[in-house]
Scaffold this motif. Sequence first.
Motif, PDB file in Angstrom:
ATOM      1  N   LEU B  95       0.836  -1.200   0.000  1.00 52.69           N
ATOM      2  CA  LEU B  95       0.000   0.000   0.000  1.00 52.69           C
ATOM      3  C   LEU B  95       0.869   1.248   0.000  1.00 52.69           C
ATOM      4  CD1 LEU B  95      -2.950   0.758   0.065  1.00 52.69           C
ATOM      5  CD2 LEU B  95      -2.799   0.918   2.542  1.00 52.69           C
ATOM      6  N   THR B  98       1.955   2.209  -3.402  1.00 51.69           N
ATOM      7  CA  THR B  98       1.031   2.650  -4.446  1.00 51.69           C
ATOM      8  C   THR B  98       0.813   4.154  -4.414  1.00 51.69           C
ATOM      9  OG1 THR B  98      -0.817   2.235  -3.003  1.00 51.69           O
ATOM     10  CG2 THR B  98      -0.255   0.494  -4.560  1.00 51.69           C
ATOM     11  N   ARG B 102       5.273  12.772  -5.473  1.00 51.06           N
ATOM     12  CA  ARG B 102       5.443  14.083  -6.090  1.00 51.06           C
ATOM     13  C   ARG B 102       6.927  14.284  -6.298  1.00 51.06           C
ATOM     14  NH1 ARG B 102       2.686  19.798  -4.557  1.00 51.06           N
ATOM     15  NH2 ARG B 102       4.204  21.086  -5.609  1.00 51.06           N
ATOM     16  N   SER B 103       7.309  14.642  -7.518  1.00 50.54           N
ATOM     17  CA  SER B 103       8.722  14.580  -7.865  1.00 50.54           C
ATOM     18  C   SER B 103       9.548  15.722  -7.280  1.00 50.54           C
ATOM     19  CB  SER B 103       8.887  14.542  -9.371  1.00 50.54           C
ATOM     20  OG  SER B 103       8.126  15.577  -9.926  1.00 50.54           O
ATOM     21  N   ALA B 107       8.723  24.375  -2.207  1.00 45.18           N
ATOM     22  CA  ALA B 107       9.853  25.268  -2.003  1.00 45.18           C
ATOM     23  C   ALA B 107      10.181  25.373  -0.526  1.00 45.18           C
ATOM     24  CB  ALA B 107       9.514  26.639  -2.560  1.00 45.18           C
ATOM     25  N   MET B 237      -8.617  35.684   6.844  1.00 44.09           N
ATOM     26  CA  MET B 237      -9.616  35.731   5.759  1.00 44.09           C
ATOM     27  C   MET B 237      -9.087  35.024   4.511  1.00 44.09           C
ATOM     28  SD  MET B 237     -11.258  39.522   5.990  1.00 44.09           S
ATOM     29  CE  MET B 237     -12.535  39.188   4.775  1.00 44.09           C
ATOM     30  N   ASN B 240      -9.334  31.290   5.019  1.00 43.72           N
ATOM     31  CA  ASN B 240     -10.711  30.800   4.888  1.00 43.72           C
ATOM     32  C   ASN B 240     -11.325  31.067   3.529  1.00 43.72           C
ATOM     33  OD1 ASN B 240     -10.643  29.953   7.496  1.00 43.72           O
ATOM     34  ND2 ASN B 240     -11.610  31.786   8.314  1.00 43.72           N
ATOM     35  N   ASP B 241     -10.535  31.448   2.542  1.00 43.84           N
ATOM     36  CA  ASP B 241     -11.055  31.770   1.202  1.00 43.84           C
ATOM     37  C   ASP B 241     -11.946  33.002   1.184  1.00 43.84           C
ATOM     38  OD1 ASP B 241      -9.811  29.693  -0.053  1.00 43.84           O
ATOM     39  OD2 ASP B 241     -11.500  28.333   0.063  1.00 43.84           O
ATOM     40  N   GLU B 242     -12.003  33.755   2.304  1.00 46.49           N
ATOM     41  CA  GLU B 242     -12.917  34.893   2.313  1.00 46.49           C
ATOM     42  C   GLU B 242     -12.477  35.970   1.332  1.00 46.49           C
ATOM     43  OE1 GLU B 242     -14.111  36.397   6.263  1.00 46.49           O
ATOM     44  OE2 GLU B 242     -13.405  34.476   7.015  1.00 46.49           O
ATOM     45  N   ASP B 244     -10.815  35.430  -1.528  1.00 44.58           N
ATOM     46  CA  ASP B 244     -11.224  34.959  -2.854  1.00 44.58           C
ATOM     47  C   ASP B 244     -12.709  35.220  -3.059  1.00 44.58           C
ATOM     48  OD1 ASP B 244      -8.741  34.120  -3.461  1.00 44.58           O
ATOM     49  OD2 ASP B 244      -9.122  31.976  -3.238  1.00 44.58           O
ATOM     50  N   ALA B 245     -13.477  34.954  -2.009  1.00 44.31           N
ATOM     51  CA  ALA B 245     -14.923  35.144  -2.121  1.00 44.31           C
ATOM     52  C   ALA B 245     -15.254  36.612  -2.383  1.00 44.31           C
ATOM     53  CB  ALA B 245     -15.621  34.666  -0.853  1.00 44.31           C
ATOM     54  N   THR B 248     -14.460  37.179  -6.080  1.00 47.01           N
ATOM     55  CA  THR B 248     -15.409  36.606  -7.031  1.00 47.01           C
ATOM     56  C   THR B 248     -16.817  37.145  -6.810  1.00 47.01           C
ATOM     57  OG1 THR B 248     -15.635  34.696  -5.600  1.00 47.01           O
ATOM     58  CG2 THR B 248     -14.183  34.467  -7.483  1.00 47.01           C
ATOM     59  N   ARG B 339      -1.661  30.002   3.070  1.00 43.89           N
ATOM     60  CA  ARG B 339      -2.917  29.368   3.453  1.00 43.89           C
ATOM     61  C   ARG B 339      -2.881  28.506   4.702  1.00 43.89           C
ATOM     62  NH1 ARG B 339      -7.028  29.888  -0.048  1.00 43.89           N
ATOM     63  NH2 ARG B 339      -6.428  31.326  -1.684  1.00 43.89           N
TER      64      ARG B 339
END
Lengths: 251, 375
Positions: B95, B98, B102-103, B107, B237, B240-242, B244-245, B248, B339
């Motif tokens: 396992l 399998t 990631r090569s 950074a 923020m 929490n993607d705030e 980005d929100a 958008t 993030r």
Amino acid sequence: MVPKISVKNLNMTYDNYVIMRNLSFDIQQGEIFLIIGQSGCGKSTLLKYLLGLKRVSHQKIFYDGKDINSVINVPGFYGEKIGVLYQGGALWSSMTLAENVALPLETYTPLNRKEIEEIVTLKLSLVGLKGFENFYPSQISGGMQKRAGLARAIALDPEILFFDEPSAGLDSVSAKRLDDLILELKESLGITVVIVTHDLASIFAIGTRAIYLDVESKTITAMGVPHELLASSNDKNVIAFLSRGTKTVQG
Amino acid sequence: MTGIAELEVENESIAIISIVGAWSIYEKHSHAEEFIETILAKPSIQSVELKFVDLKSWDSVLINFLICILNSCEAKNLTVNVDNIPVGIRRLIELSKTSPVRSTSPAGQKKSTILEFIGRVGLLIFFSLRTFLGFTGKLWVGIISFIGGKVKIRGREFALVLQEVGAKALPIVFLISFLVGLIIAFVSVLQLSQFGANIYVADLVGISMMREMGCIMTGIIMSGRTGAAFAATIGTMIVNDEVDALQTAGFSTINFLVLPRVIALTLMMPLLCIFSSFIGIFGGLCAAISATDLTIVRYCAQTAKAVCLNDFFVGIIKSCFFGFLVAAIGCQKGLQCKRSAEDVGLTTTTAVVTSITAIIIMDAIFAVIFSLIGI
Ligand SMILES: Nc1ncnc2c1ncn2[C@@H]1O[C@H](COP(=O)(O)OP(=O)(O)O)[C@@H](O)[C@H]1O
Ligand SMILES: [Mg+2]
């Protein structure tokens, strides 16, 4: 017909590391288009590219045939044309749920206060959160935050809705309800829906077409109607993914 | 030692590793390196046999032990007979193979020579100055469109920030300024009393509070208090993607997040500075009348005589700049946050350190300018 969104030979990178290469696909008006794949394969990243949150060179991503780089600066693209539900809801934490949903309405529409309040209540009840208007995001559970995020995303009745793993973290009843809502929005308003997901139930229940992002080959290895993919694809990763991953474990 | 492995060599060509006992991450056990070394030291060995004689229990250490052996044998093209490995262990080993690899690693820091280090620091300073200038440019576009009425900021949000950076900062500014005034007075009394010049304590405290200490102290307090809060809030923020929100949903992060904070702090800082200067003078007064025979009236009269309007304005002008700097740096660092929770901490630290440094440098520049134009 010009596709709603069209992607041509897109390479996705973080710094210099390539996540996916040579992605090409079209999303048609009125579709429920799924982006599927194992976690960590780059689904959220692809969404970021589609949303214009990551910079992309010219002639890669098109909205209604127009290059994304020119489209995102047109007022009304964000908010009015597209709506987004983020993985964790991404509610603005300094505002109540009602204020979260109301903000786009206040900013972009000439509606008066009363109408805005009514629409906010309508949107919140669509996602099953009536009565939570004055709660702050920190006062409700993760699943509820997500549903409130959806209410905000559909505040302005956008033409295209993007979802990042909408059903992750939701109980099965709420997830089913969400699927129904998505179908309903598509049927009644004719909106286009782009969903990143690995929830098999919704993949088969609502998806009209899907692309599978493969971690190993770093590109799209399958594209089509979910049921047919399972029946006709001969890629072992796709089949394993669509039949609950039993195949990979056995190696 | 409970988890034991033993090595025998049969016919000079087959190495047999017998694995015995209870293997546990909490107990001592054999290490793969010794075995690998011995095996590799004998070029005559062609294959490796694994034997599980009396294996009582096992966990991750045994799996790790076996993976190390398997990998190094594979690297040296030795055949390993894995048939004897208990099924559970074999499945876990398979396992672990399998998982796609990631090569490149993300950074990270590499070891570097001193020259590389200096170069990198230089570049870092250059680039962060450049991004800050770019950011300030955008910010000014925002400020100008705000003044021109093209951009609105949310009233309630703005009021909250004003309260946070103004009224709520008063207690700490009071405490620090009072003590700073007190300290300056005590130190000067010690020196001046040797010449019988106690009365000049008022001059020293008055001028230094008005011109320098008032605005520097509020600047530093506000970096630690408000600049840090701005960076942490905006950083969270982002996590929490705030942010980005916001983008958008069609809102400009500069206009929505940065503008209210910068305007609020630039407006409030001069007021805090005036407050701080007067409290500092009050602190000096308390020290002076308790440590010398000066009276309140004489002290106040002397302060009024010593401090002129110029000193007052110097403090105010500087504090406007400091307010702008602290808020802008806090917000800019916040927006650069990556993030994770750790990044938020790092961002906050950088914001505080950068804004304190910027305040001190700015103050030195002002000192030169003011002395050149003779204020
Ligand atoms: N900010 C980042 N910097 C570098 N690599 C990242 C970053 N965010 C994500 N990645 C990498 O990109 C890949 C895809 O991530 P993501 O799009 O979040 O996956 P998922 O398909 O689960 O949504 C992962 O391998 C991850 O390591
Ligand atoms: Mg994701």
